[in-house]
Design an enzyme around this catalytic site. Sequence first.
Site, short mmCIF file in Angstrom:
data_model
loop_
_atom_site.label_atom_id
_atom_site.label_comp_id
_atom_site.label_asym_id
_atom_site.label_seq_id
_atom_site.Cartn_x
_atom_site.Cartn_y
_atom_site.Cartn_z
N THR A 31 -54.91 60.63 25.02
CA THR A 31 -56.31 61.21 25.45
C THR A 31 -56.61 62.31 24.62
O THR A 31 -56.64 61.71 23.05
CB THR A 31 -54.84 62.19 25.35
OG1 THR A 31 -54.19 62.73 23.07
CG2 THR A 31 -53.30 62.23 25.91
N ASP A 55 -55.37 69.03 23.18
CA ASP A 55 -55.22 69.56 22.48
C ASP A 55 -53.65 69.88 21.79
O ASP A 55 -53.33 70.81 23.00
CB ASP A 55 -56.54 71.04 22.43
CG ASP A 55 -55.63 71.88 21.05
OD1 ASP A 55 -55.23 71.26 20.50
OD2 ASP A 55 -56.38 73.30 21.31
N LYS A 115 -40.83 67.47 21.48
CA LYS A 115 -40.00 68.04 22.26
C LYS A 115 -40.62 68.02 24.72
O LYS A 115 -39.69 68.08 24.72
CB LYS A 115 -40.13 69.97 22.21
CG LYS A 115 -39.29 70.53 21.24
CD LYS A 115 -39.84 71.73 21.24
CE LYS A 115 -38.31 72.04 20.02
NZ LYS A 115 -38.40 73.90 19.96
N SER A 133 -47.86 59.96 9.25
CA SER A 133 -47.82 60.55 8.35
C SER A 133 -49.63 60.00 7.59
O SER A 133 -50.18 59.80 7.44
CB SER A 133 -46.51 59.58 7.72
OG SER A 133 -47.06 60.84 6.21
N TYR A 147 -53.00 68.78 2.68
CA TYR A 147 -52.89 67.83 3.71
C TYR A 147 -51.34 66.95 3.15
O TYR A 147 -50.47 66.95 4.18
CB TYR A 147 -54.07 66.70 3.75
CG TYR A 147 -53.60 65.83 4.74
CD1 TYR A 147 -53.90 65.87 5.97
CD2 TYR A 147 -53.60 64.42 3.90
CE1 TYR A 147 -53.82 64.52 6.91
CE2 TYR A 147 -53.63 63.32 5.00
CZ TYR A 147 -53.59 63.38 6.59
OH TYR A 147 -53.86 62.42 7.70
N LYS A 151 -47.51 66.44 6.41
CA LYS A 151 -47.43 64.76 6.70
C LYS A 151 -46.08 64.52 5.28
O LYS A 151 -45.31 64.16 6.09
CB LYS A 151 -48.16 63.61 6.16
CG LYS A 151 -49.73 63.68 6.12
CD LYS A 151 -49.59 63.85 7.50
CE LYS A 151 -50.56 64.02 8.36
NZ LYS A 151 -51.05 62.84 10.18
#
Length: 276
Positions: A31, A55, A115, A133, A147, A151
């Site tokens: 994707t 997205d 989910k 991460s 950032y 993470k």
Amino acid sequence: MTTWLITGCSTGLGRALAEAVLAHGHKAVVTGRDVSKVQDIADKYPGTALALPLDVTNDDHVTAAVRAAEDRFGAVDVLVNNAGYGYRAAIEEGEDSAVHQLFDTHVFGSVRTIKAVLPGMRARRSGTIVNLSSIGARICPEGSGYYSAVKAAIEALTLSLRKEVAPLGVTAMVVEPGGFRTDFAGRSLTQSAVPIADYADTAGKRRKEHDTGHGKQPGDPAKAATALIQAVESDSPPYMLLLGNDTSDGFRAALDALRAEVDAWETLSRSTDFDA
């Protein structure tokens, strides 16, 4: 043969992982926000690959991608939340809209996909969720506070998730890479628009215009992909997989520094209970 759904396959580790998964004989849903940038991967494996636009900040995109994956291959066995990008700014410099977008992509984007796949995994009592991460969550460099924060949130969320889903036959793990030779420090890196001069010697040194490490990173994305597959396929996948010598060294140094800090303040830390 398992089915992997991998987000952010246009470039970097995501692309290397998608190619490795398919080369290993698995099925993969590859994707990207622009599906044309991942279609070439699927074209090489018409029977086992499916290219989809995704997205992760869009609920409808996530729902549609998981449904299409299940319709084509029957189930999503492994979810890899790789989609994301870098953002550099001193904390004071960070623009609210940029920070919100960063959290929506990395944290809430991962929550959306988790989910979406969990009902199927719970029903089958099997599945693996892999969340990308960064060593930044451990070493927290100047200029990478936001950032590092997203993470760190991913890591804490994954550890709780791992404990929740383990009794259901589902595994959750974190992958913490260091510097890999991708375009992360190039096209995939953003930064605050207006620097503050007082941070020139701290956060300012990590701005894109001062970055001298891009293209010289020690990590090989193809080797990282192979290592990740090996960990997922092991009998006991780790909670956290470190990738890269720089990550292993940085993680241990940060752990040692934190332990020393805890030791130095232990007496005061233990002084706050009610007297017996």
